[in-house]
Design a protein around this motif. Structure first.
Motif, PDB file in Angstrom:
ATOM      1  N   CYS B  13      31.268   1.336 -18.795  1.00  0.00           N
ATOM      2  CA  CYS B  13      30.734   2.663 -19.329  1.00  0.00           C
ATOM      3  C   CYS B  13      31.215   3.321 -20.477  1.00  0.00           C
ATOM      4  O   CYS B  13      32.280   2.684 -21.029  1.00  0.00           O
ATOM      5  N   HIS B  14      30.748   4.373 -21.262  1.00  0.00           N
ATOM      6  CA  HIS B  14      31.029   4.901 -22.307  1.00  0.00           C
ATOM      7  C   HIS B  14      32.491   5.635 -21.906  1.00  0.00           C
ATOM      8  O   HIS B  14      32.686   6.257 -21.036  1.00  0.00           O
ATOM      9  N   PRO B  15      33.275   5.693 -22.904  1.00  0.00           N
ATOM     10  CA  PRO B  15      34.498   6.074 -22.743  1.00  0.00           C
ATOM     11  C   PRO B  15      34.950   7.542 -22.315  1.00  0.00           C
ATOM     12  O   PRO B  15      35.434   7.993 -21.529  1.00  0.00           O
ATOM     13  N   LEU B  18      34.297   7.406 -18.569  1.00  0.00           N
ATOM     14  CA  LEU B  18      35.558   7.275 -17.805  1.00  0.00           C
ATOM     15  C   LEU B  18      36.652   8.443 -17.812  1.00  0.00           C
ATOM     16  O   LEU B  18      37.320   8.559 -16.887  1.00  0.00           O
ATOM     17  N   LEU B  21      35.560  10.882 -15.302  1.00  0.00           N
ATOM     18  CA  LEU B  21      35.905  10.365 -14.105  1.00  0.00           C
ATOM     19  C   LEU B  21      37.507  10.543 -13.725  1.00  0.00           C
ATOM     20  O   LEU B  21      37.757  11.281 -12.791  1.00  0.00           O
ATOM     21  N   VAL B  22      38.319  10.364 -14.726  1.00  0.00           N
ATOM     22  CA  VAL B  22      39.679  10.580 -14.495  1.00  0.00           C
ATOM     23  C   VAL B  22      39.993  11.940 -14.242  1.00  0.00           C
ATOM     24  O   VAL B  22      40.802  12.477 -13.565  1.00  0.00           O
ATOM     25  N   THR B  24      38.134  14.516 -13.000  1.00  0.00           N
ATOM     26  CA  THR B  24      37.785  15.277 -12.017  1.00  0.00           C
ATOM     27  C   THR B  24      38.113  14.566 -10.823  1.00  0.00           C
ATOM     28  O   THR B  24      37.563  15.115  -9.639  1.00  0.00           O
ATOM     29  N   ASN B  25      38.990  13.651 -10.758  1.00  0.00           N
ATOM     30  CA  ASN B  25      38.994  12.727  -9.729  1.00  0.00           C
ATOM     31  C   ASN B  25      39.384  13.329  -8.294  1.00  0.00           C
ATOM     32  O   ASN B  25      39.086  13.322  -7.333  1.00  0.00           O
ATOM     33  N   VAL B  27      39.425  16.586  -7.633  1.00  0.00           N
ATOM     34  CA  VAL B  27      38.666  17.934  -7.153  1.00  0.00           C
ATOM     35  C   VAL B  27      37.833  17.573  -5.818  1.00  0.00           C
ATOM     36  O   VAL B  27      37.150  16.569  -5.714  1.00  0.00           O
ATOM     37  N   GLN B  28      37.964  18.680  -4.766  1.00  0.00           N
ATOM     38  CA  GLN B  28      37.272  18.371  -3.520  1.00  0.00           C
ATOM     39  C   GLN B  28      35.732  18.748  -4.139  1.00  0.00           C
ATOM     40  O   GLN B  28      35.835  19.775  -4.569  1.00  0.00           O
ATOM     41  N   ARG B 239      28.781  12.969  -6.675  1.00  0.00           N
ATOM     42  CA  ARG B 239      29.376  13.309  -7.830  1.00  0.00           C
ATOM     43  C   ARG B 239      29.628  12.424  -8.947  1.00  0.00           C
ATOM     44  O   ARG B 239      29.504  12.640 -10.218  1.00  0.00           O
ATOM     45  N   LEU B 240      29.630  11.122  -8.561  1.00  0.00           N
ATOM     46  CA  LEU B 240      29.710   9.867  -9.476  1.00  0.00           C
ATOM     47  C   LEU B 240      28.663   9.990 -10.362  1.00  0.00           C
ATOM     48  O   LEU B 240      28.697   9.550 -11.657  1.00  0.00           O
TER      49      LEU B 240
ATOM     50  N   MET C   1      39.370  28.244  -3.542  1.00  0.00           N
ATOM     51  CA  MET C   1      38.372  27.510  -2.727  1.00  0.00           C
ATOM     52  C   MET C   1      39.139  26.961  -1.353  1.00  0.00           C
ATOM     53  O   MET C   1      40.345  26.713  -1.604  1.00  0.00           O
ATOM     54  N   SER C  10      35.237  13.890   0.297  1.00  0.00           N
ATOM     55  CA  SER C  10      35.321  15.076  -0.390  1.00  0.00           C
ATOM     56  C   SER C  10      36.036  14.691  -1.988  1.00  0.00           C
ATOM     57  O   SER C  10      35.588  15.435  -2.858  1.00  0.00           O
ATOM     58  N   GLU C  11      36.943  13.660  -1.794  1.00  0.00           N
ATOM     59  CA  GLU C  11      37.610  13.640  -3.186  1.00  0.00           C
ATOM     60  C   GLU C  11      36.780  12.125  -3.786  1.00  0.00           C
ATOM     61  O   GLU C  11      36.078  11.553  -3.285  1.00  0.00           O
ATOM     62  N   ALA C  12      37.328  11.740  -4.978  1.00  0.00           N
ATOM     63  CA  ALA C  12      36.532  10.671  -5.639  1.00  0.00           C
ATOM     64  C   ALA C  12      37.298   9.384  -5.204  1.00  0.00           C
ATOM     65  O   ALA C  12      36.812   9.032  -4.368  1.00  0.00           O
ATOM     66  N   LEU C  18      40.726   3.902  -9.988  1.00  0.00           N
ATOM     67  CA  LEU C  18      40.443   4.548 -11.350  1.00  0.00           C
ATOM     68  C   LEU C  18      41.196   3.793 -12.546  1.00  0.00           C
ATOM     69  O   LEU C  18      40.705   3.351 -13.540  1.00  0.00           O
ATOM     70  N   ASN C  25      37.107  -1.834 -18.665  1.00  0.00           N
ATOM     71  CA  ASN C  25      35.729  -1.218 -19.079  1.00  0.00           C
ATOM     72  C   ASN C  25      35.287  -1.923 -20.093  1.00  0.00           C
ATOM     73  O   ASN C  25      33.843  -2.055 -20.081  1.00  0.00           O
ATOM     74  N   LYS C 237      25.214  -3.136 -12.945  1.00  0.00           N
ATOM     75  CA  LYS C 237      26.587  -3.381 -12.789  1.00  0.00           C
ATOM     76  C   LYS C 237      27.276  -3.718 -11.695  1.00  0.00           C
ATOM     77  O   LYS C 237      28.354  -2.724 -11.235  1.00  0.00           O
TER      78      LYS C 237
END
Lengths: 343, 343, 343, 343
Positions: B13-15, B18, B21-22, B24-25, B27-28, B239-240, C1, C10-12, C18, C25, C237
């Motif tokens: 995927c585009h940086p 990535l 994703l890092v 927000t990882n 966050v609930q 979320r993904l 929250m 709930s989490e990633a 990651l 990538n 992918k």
């Protein structure tokens, strides 16, 4: 009322069938096809095709027979190969897709497919698993446009299918009419020997309802009763189907009815030939598609009922004429006279 | 390893994605698409297409998007009209038939359909209820063979569909690449205004997974979440999908990636033009189908990985070259050099 | 929250995953699961279950895994046997019926089925062909209500299934949590040896998406890729799935995450035990269903987010608490303190 | 041969029907249900139920009728609510699931459902979109275990369904027998007024084949012919169905036949009452389930053919006795004598 040359199911049933229904009416029988008449009809069919182990099942109609056979033989990702004119493609409201299967189409002008056509489908389905796997070849004999496959054509197709690990299924809604074509060199036995499964049509050859599905390999139909029941095709009074096929098979009545239907149609064809009419397809069965001036069609429509099949150009259209087991000599003579009057 | 010009999903995927994703990882978030990122991405999309009431849903892939949209819009006896080259016809293992629907095919050389093609399907489906009812027209933009529909072509098709009571669905697996063609005169808003539903592809334009399905008429998708869940397409961690579309939409990244893919491909095209190469289709997007001598193909294959698409004759074949959002200048320059060396 | 004790998604994803996504990538890889990461993850799994010939496939989610496995193994008239609480029955929007199969239900209080329950279904399905043929037994481990099957229970069920010609499928959405229960005496190998097919869940144990479907008998999955594609479950992918399972398997990370989830949950349970709380089911995994006074539930809801599961009577209700691989010690300690404050 | 008390389809058809088939046999008629007899039968039915706009369709059998009605009314994610004893659940080989729909079951001892049972299903299906949406309630009258719903019970159920936005469908395979129960206070009109759709059974009340599906709201069946065709249920010679219903409706023959069947069964019941026999259900229709000593069952089996329905304990079992429109006084008298001889 105008006489119908619309189809081969305008009348009810052959008098022999009616008499048999009267004769057996009050006998108690088991349900769901376990009655004596179904068993006897099955035995006669097995004897006629010289295959004691054939699996035989009676159902009500052609679309039902097609969807049952095809859905019972294919895995969810497998497809059926058919002519673009095939009944399952054009006249069954998506019944095959509704049970989950794609139809791979072979273009055709005369309603027939060839081994080259099948090979082309196979050649364009090599991207596993991103495409369906073609697994069954479907033809009709006679075809939807009145043409037919001869014995040698069926032999070629079946050998090809076997060499490619394809199943071969013959829709015989008008199988009696095909067998009744002398030059086709067919018989129930020849049909049975040259396919994996076929159905032998009653509805379009003098029965009230009924098609006999015949699997030449018993392993292909071990679970078929489950399919019949699940799709709503199992009659509580299965006797109604058995009795009718018993009568159609007695003294080869089915063949006589097929011959009658073909003969009456050919009388019309001869009359059209005399006035140099062209035809959409080259048919010697009980369906015929003469191409007529539109004004001539209108004239004929004042006396007879039939389908206008296809626009040819602004002046001409093809009509479909069908004679059945019941079409009378009088009606045919009147139509012949009307043809002669067209010029 | 040889460099891939095989497809537009060889890299991950585009940086920016990535990084998001890092970030927000931990966050609930709520599951099943009720997370903040999905909601934000939906809002941005609604704003871009200027339709506050659009129904927007994120799913994983293209076949999934197609079968969900089509099965949710059609009644069991309704069919979809598509080009013979359409992805749903040729590359989805019968996914549409597996959910019960027939595909009515329009023959095509360039992957595109016309109103005349649609009309012909309608004209041959008048035998109610013995045939399926064509109800939805499916196209891809860009098409499976690299061609594209311009704004005015889409307008014509959509107006025609509306006049015939047909729904119009655009498969946008490579929609960014279509929008990135200047002469096409497209934008997300133009697309949205000229169809009932479309999907906006992420997978082939820099996302790990993800397609955004956009219904312009909210009434068409009232029950869509049931379909998503029932077909196994609802991600617990939705979320993904939301995070990725947020990044693709930020500063129109999707468009920049589409432009890059097209531009790299056109560099190859220019090189082929210089040696007077013919092409299977006339493409200005990121797919290209040059027709080459087989010996030349073998030469190129020593350095690069790509698909041989279609045999043309005993001497020539067409290959498929695809550049993506990630295709490097170096790889393109090497390929251009290789082209120049062919003679 | 408020902190979520609602579910285990709930989490990633786990930080190792990651990092692996970041590291890989820009590498070009083949699509559709033919990438190096999928192959490596498959090999590790085959080695862990000591079955070189196992068929292994990665898909996105649990409902998808269930519908793929079940639809690929059953003929159209065959059914699946499941607990009334089974995920396929209660929480998948009829996904199994949508692919054509009936679910025969076994009543249960604790989410588990017994051989007696299965036998009762068999005894009431003897009217061939008027009833479906039960063919596959589905269980979840851990179950939907937090209980689990031990090694010996699985052995009994599988032997029974084999003796009755039934296939046995274990839904392992929370398989790591089950294996992490010491007294269960389980491992991936034990699971694999005691069923025909199972899936090993990633989504609910630290992956973004992903379930690994494992067929112990390669003949059961010869055609499985067709199903994956046809149902829209094949990711272009596929690397995204392979990379995650590689990380979960590395140093048995999956097991450590399952242990963490169980341990955090049991801390809550111990606190409830101290105030003599009753539970809906007897769980030692990461789901727990304490029965609380409604006023106490309201108190807890001011600080934490969780589901109220079931009305017990006018005064009491059961709540569902879930801890995950990511649930922090701080959150657990706060909840424990809140429990102590209830009286 | 032993006399059958096995079912109500052991004989063929009522003599009036046979005579009508003879009388109309050679008349040419349109196919697919457009014949004069179907139209006349439809008109009579509309008049009897006092609803000029009812949509009426004739099909061959009960499973077929059920799957057609249910699949035409439900969206893919909607379910049908039925009694655990319902024919669609237990005796149709998964026909409803095969067209994609879950059946939500209500436990029952007497074959009947209540508004409380429906409400419980609704209460446990609130997790949108993770569960199916219950949308149609299915009952049979008479039920599969011989019990019946009275007018007031139907009114209550239908009002409840309407208040909950549920459709209400009555399977009337044995509707004539229900209407023939004096205390039930039923008629075709009462049935029609208290449901959205029902079918009026011919097969189990003197027809060869045939069930009349009646939609009280024409909007519910606009597309129904497509379904009939697609599922293989459209007879080319639809006249066969029309003729039979015409005869059944003439002078209320259907009611006389239903009364006969009930009366003959009650004669048996009276004889069992005299020897203080218990029954599985409290039936006043043509199905009866006496609980007998196994040695007595063996004695009866030497003279008569019937089903052993259910093991009660090591000494007792319930048998099913059915009388039909055709069951003779002689056979009943012999059975009564046999009952008297049991002690």
């Amino acid at each position: 009322m105008k006489y119908f040359f619309k189809n081969d199911y305008s009348e009810a049933c052959h008098p022999n069938i009616l008499q048999a229904l009267v004769d057996t009416n009050s006998v108690q029988q088991l349900g769901y096809g376990h009655d004596d008449y179904c068993k006897q009809a099955e035995d006669i069919l097995r004897s006629k095709i010289k295959n004691e182990k054939a699996g035989i099942f009676f159902v009500s109609g052609g679309t039902q027979a097609n969807l049952l056979v095809i859905s019972s033989l294919l895995k969810p990702f497998e497809s059926v190969i058919a002519a673009q004119t095939g009944h399952i493609e054009s006249n069954e409201t998506g019944a095959i897709e509704a049970v989950g299967h794609k139809i791979n189409l072979i273009p055709t002008d005369n309603g027939k497919i060839t081994t080259e056509g099948i090979q082309k489908i196979l050649d364009t389905h090599l991207n596993i698993p991103h495409q369906v796997r073609p697994k069954l070849v479907y033809i009709s004999n006679t075809t939807e446009v009145g043409t037919h496959y001869s014995k040698s054509e069926l032999e070629d197709l079946y050998q090809f299918c076997q060499s490619k690990n394809l199943l071969f299924f013959i829709d015989g809604a008008r199988l009696s009419q095909a067998i009744a074509i002398p030059e086709a060199d067919l018989s129930l036995e020849v049909i049975a020997k040259n396919c994996d499964v076929f159905y032998f049509g009653g509805t379009k050859n003098g029965a009230l309802i009924g098609e006999a599905i015949i699997f030449n390999n018993e392993k292909l139909c071990e679970d078929f009763p489950y399919f019949i029941k699940q799709k709503g095709a199992m009659l509580a009074k299965g006797r109604l189907l058995g009795i009718q096929f018993l009568e159609l098979l007695k003294d080869d009545l089915y063949l006589k009815l097929g011959e009658h239907a073909n003969r009456q149609t050919q009388k019309l064809k001869n009359a059209f030939d005399e006035i140099n009419t062209r035809f959409l397809t080259d048919s010697v069965s009980n369906q015929m598609f003469p191409i007529l001036k539109k004004e001539h069609i209108e004239v004929l429509q004042t006396q007879f009922d039939f389908y206008v099949w296809k626009e040819i150009d602004s002046d001409f259209a093809a009509i479909r004429l069908i004679c059945s087991w019941a079409t009378t000599d009088e009606a045919v003579e009147e139509f012949v006279a009307a043809i002669h009057n067209l010029n």
